[in-house]
Scaffold this motif. Sequence first.
Motif, short mmCIF file in Angstrom:
data_model
loop_
_atom_site.label_atom_id
_atom_site.label_comp_id
_atom_site.label_asym_id
_atom_site.label_seq_id
_atom_site.Cartn_x
_atom_site.Cartn_y
_atom_site.Cartn_z
N ARG A 1 -4.84 10.24 5.68
CA ARG A 1 -3.72 10.20 4.73
C ARG A 1 -4.24 9.89 3.34
N THR B 1 -2.60 8.25 0.65
CA THR B 1 -1.38 7.48 0.46
C THR B 1 -0.85 7.63 -0.96
N GLU B 2 0.46 7.83 -1.06
CA GLU B 2 1.10 8.00 -2.36
C GLU B 2 0.87 6.79 -3.25
N ILE C 1 3.21 3.85 -2.88
CA ILE C 1 2.93 2.96 -1.74
C ILE C 1 1.77 2.03 -2.07
N ALA D 1 8.67 0.77 -1.09
CA ALA D 1 7.93 1.94 -0.60
C ALA D 1 6.97 1.56 0.52
N GLU E 1 9.10 0.99 3.70
CA GLU E 1 9.56 2.26 4.26
C GLU E 1 8.44 2.98 4.99
N ASP E 2 7.23 2.95 4.42
CA ASP E 2 6.10 3.60 5.08
C ASP E 2 5.77 2.89 6.40
N ASN F 1 8.31 3.76 9.00
CA ASN F 1 8.09 5.11 9.52
C ASN F 1 6.99 5.12 10.57
N CYS G 1 -3.14 0.34 10.33
CA CYS G 1 -3.18 1.00 9.02
C CYS G 1 -3.52 -0.06 7.98
N TYR H 1 -3.70 -0.89 4.23
CA TYR H 1 -3.17 -0.38 2.97
C TYR H 1 -4.08 -0.68 1.79
N GLY I 1 -5.44 3.55 4.11
CA GLY I 1 -4.34 4.49 4.20
C GLY I 1 -4.32 5.32 5.47
#
Length: 197
Positions: free
Chosen positions: A32, A34-35, A38, A76, A79-80, A83, A123, A125, A146
């Motif tokens: 990923r 990651t945005e 995030i 954000a 929310e990630d 998910n 995960c 971050y 990520g």
Amino acid sequence: MRQSCPTRVPPAIPMPFQNIDRTDCFIVQEERHTEQEIMQAAALWNAHGPDLFLRRGSIEILETQLGALLPAGTKALAEDALNLVRRYQRLSGTAEIRFRLEKVRHDSCRRFHVDHVPLRLLCTYTGPGVQWKYADSETIYETPAGWITLLKGQLYPGWSTKGAVLHRSPPISDRPVPVTRLLLTLDHPDACGMGRQ
């Protein structure tokens, strides 16, 4: 035709999580990028969030409990993470999940090991991600921040030592610049002593 398991190919190739049910597959990783939103939220959590958020419950309960303490600007990230909870639940089939979001500033688990759980999702971050290797190899892989890592534990049905994948937290105490890892861990609800409260 089913895609092959990623445990015998370079870790840079993401594979779908459903491959984890193969008897010869012990790890699945999803690449990923990651945005930025995030990543900014993760940095804000590191600055203002609790050192440890540890709960067990349904997705709805976790969402309510997490939402009640979100520092400003971290929606954000929440929310990630939620998910990923939904994806983990679809794979594991468990109604409740053990959710752990932790700031790690030390060498938390330096020994390579297999967890005493059916499935574990990791995960990272911020900071370096989980390190892993095959039980019969000395080559160590480090997961980029990520990325999503799904690992079979000893309680996974049909688990065996043949072809097993070991993992550990990356050593960070000897790095020249202090590092804070923000690590999400999702497990079966009874993992690590999380008995029914």
